[in-house]
Design a protein around this motif. Structure first.
Motif, PDB file in Angstrom:
ATOM      1  N   GLY A 146       8.696   9.227  -7.191  1.00  0.00           N
ATOM      2  CA  GLY A 146       9.964   8.349  -7.448  1.00  0.00           C
ATOM      3  C   GLY A 146      10.905   9.187  -8.255  1.00  0.00           C
ATOM      4  O   GLY A 146      12.206   9.018  -8.207  1.00  0.00           O
ATOM      5  N   MET A 147      10.326  10.124  -9.166  1.00  0.00           N
ATOM      6  CA  MET A 147      11.381  10.947  -9.716  1.00  0.00           C
ATOM      7  C   MET A 147      12.430  11.867  -8.913  1.00  0.00           C
ATOM      8  O   MET A 147      13.589  11.829  -9.166  1.00  0.00           O
ATOM      9  CB  MET A 147      10.682  11.940 -10.916  1.00  0.00           C
ATOM     10  N   VAL A 148      11.581  12.422  -8.027  1.00  0.00           N
ATOM     11  CA  VAL A 148      12.217  13.363  -7.005  1.00  0.00           C
ATOM     12  C   VAL A 148      13.550  12.402  -6.387  1.00  0.00           C
ATOM     13  O   VAL A 148      14.515  12.984  -6.230  1.00  0.00           O
ATOM     14  CB  VAL A 148      11.341  14.044  -6.238  1.00  0.00           C
ATOM     15  N   VAL A 149      12.862  11.454  -5.429  1.00  0.00           N
ATOM     16  CA  VAL A 149      13.844  10.700  -4.649  1.00  0.00           C
ATOM     17  C   VAL A 149      14.960  10.191  -5.915  1.00  0.00           C
ATOM     18  O   VAL A 149      16.336  10.169  -5.512  1.00  0.00           O
ATOM     19  CB  VAL A 149      13.194   9.445  -4.166  1.00  0.00           C
ATOM     20  N   GLY A 150      14.657   9.505  -6.776  1.00  0.00           N
ATOM     21  CA  GLY A 150      15.705   9.042  -7.953  1.00  0.00           C
ATOM     22  C   GLY A 150      16.878  10.047  -8.242  1.00  0.00           C
ATOM     23  O   GLY A 150      17.993   9.926  -8.402  1.00  0.00           O
ATOM     24  N   GLY A 151      16.363  11.324  -8.475  1.00  0.00           N
ATOM     25  CA  GLY A 151      16.951  12.477  -8.749  1.00  0.00           C
ATOM     26  C   GLY A 151      18.066  13.058  -7.855  1.00  0.00           C
ATOM     27  O   GLY A 151      19.181  13.137  -7.704  1.00  0.00           O
ATOM     28  N   LEU A 152      17.416  12.767  -6.499  1.00  0.00           N
ATOM     29  CA  LEU A 152      18.351  13.119  -5.357  1.00  0.00           C
ATOM     30  C   LEU A 152      19.550  12.028  -5.332  1.00  0.00           C
ATOM     31  O   LEU A 152      20.441  12.316  -4.849  1.00  0.00           O
ATOM     32  CB  LEU A 152      17.508  13.338  -4.097  1.00  0.00           C
ATOM     33  N   ILE A 153      19.048  10.884  -5.500  1.00  0.00           N
ATOM     34  CA  ILE A 153      20.140   9.679  -5.210  1.00  0.00           C
ATOM     35  C   ILE A 153      21.126   9.907  -6.342  1.00  0.00           C
ATOM     36  O   ILE A 153      22.406   9.829  -6.089  1.00  0.00           O
ATOM     37  CB  ILE A 153      19.438   8.360  -5.750  1.00  0.00           C
ATOM     38  N   VAL A 154      20.836  10.151  -7.659  1.00  0.00           N
ATOM     39  CA  VAL A 154      21.631  10.526  -8.835  1.00  0.00           C
ATOM     40  C   VAL A 154      22.534  11.693  -8.576  1.00  0.00           C
ATOM     41  O   VAL A 154      23.914  11.728  -8.694  1.00  0.00           O
ATOM     42  CB  VAL A 154      21.083  10.739  -9.985  1.00  0.00           C
ATOM     43  N   VAL A 155      21.944  12.811  -8.083  1.00  0.00           N
ATOM     44  CA  VAL A 155      22.759  13.951  -7.700  1.00  0.00           C
ATOM     45  C   VAL A 155      23.686  13.967  -6.423  1.00  0.00           C
ATOM     46  O   VAL A 155      25.097  14.207  -6.496  1.00  0.00           O
ATOM     47  CB  VAL A 155      21.571  15.226  -7.411  1.00  0.00           C
ATOM     48  N   THR A 156      23.382  13.062  -5.707  1.00  0.00           N
ATOM     49  CA  THR A 156      24.216  12.865  -4.340  1.00  0.00           C
ATOM     50  C   THR A 156      25.044  11.669  -4.274  1.00  0.00           C
ATOM     51  O   THR A 156      26.162  11.380  -3.520  1.00  0.00           O
ATOM     52  CB  THR A 156      23.483  12.917  -3.118  1.00  0.00           C
ATOM     53  N   ALA A 157      25.145  10.918  -5.545  1.00  0.00           N
ATOM     54  CA  ALA A 157      26.203   9.675  -5.467  1.00  0.00           C
ATOM     55  C   ALA A 157      27.445  10.196  -5.823  1.00  0.00           C
ATOM     56  O   ALA A 157      27.708  10.906  -6.512  1.00  0.00           O
ATOM     57  CB  ALA A 157      25.596   8.771  -6.860  1.00  0.00           C
ATOM     58  N   ASP A 158      28.199   9.613  -4.954  1.00  0.00           N
ATOM     59  CA  ASP A 158      29.864   9.629  -5.039  1.00  0.00           C
ATOM     60  C   ASP A 158      30.223   8.509  -5.988  1.00  0.00           C
ATOM     61  O   ASP A 158      30.031   7.431  -5.657  1.00  0.00           O
ATOM     62  CB  ASP A 158      30.416   9.585  -3.621  1.00  0.00           C
TER      63      ASP A 158
END
Length: 106
Positions: A55-67
């Motif tokens: 959950g942390m990895v997927v959430g982190g990916l969402i945060v990093v890639t959010a425009d």
């Protein structure tokens, strides 16, 4: 000039769906970690750590890639919440693992 428009409140884009999945994984990890902590359930503690980490990895990916920022429909807010919930699941699972590793007499 770039203009960021607020997303429709009821539309589910890929960012929001990813954040929702990450949050659900983190929440499942928190629940499993709490049960493992209450019942000295080692397998549940391992599941909690794994679910929280994913959950942390997927959430982190969402945060990093959010425009854009929060409110643009990219799942930034949900990604941050998933990071926090995932961290809580990892901590609960780790504490439960630590307690289950101790000898019964202590």
């Amino acid at each position: 000039m770039t203009v960021l428009l607020a997303a429709d409140a009821y539309s589910l884009g890929p960012g929001r769906i990813g954040a929702l999945i990450a949050g659900a994984l983190g929440l499942a990890g928190v629940i499993t970690g709490g049960l493992a902590l209450a019942r000295a359930w080692r397998r549940g503690a391992v599941i909690a750590v794994a679910a929280g980490a994913v959950g942390m990895v997927v959430g982190g990916l969402i945060v990093v890639t959010a425009d854009g920022g929060a409110g643009t429909g990219n799942g930034l807010g949900g990604g941050v919440v998933a990071l926090v919930i995932g961290l809580l699941a990892v901590v609960l699972g780790g504490v439960a693992l630590n307690r289950s590793a101790r000898p019964a007499g202590r």
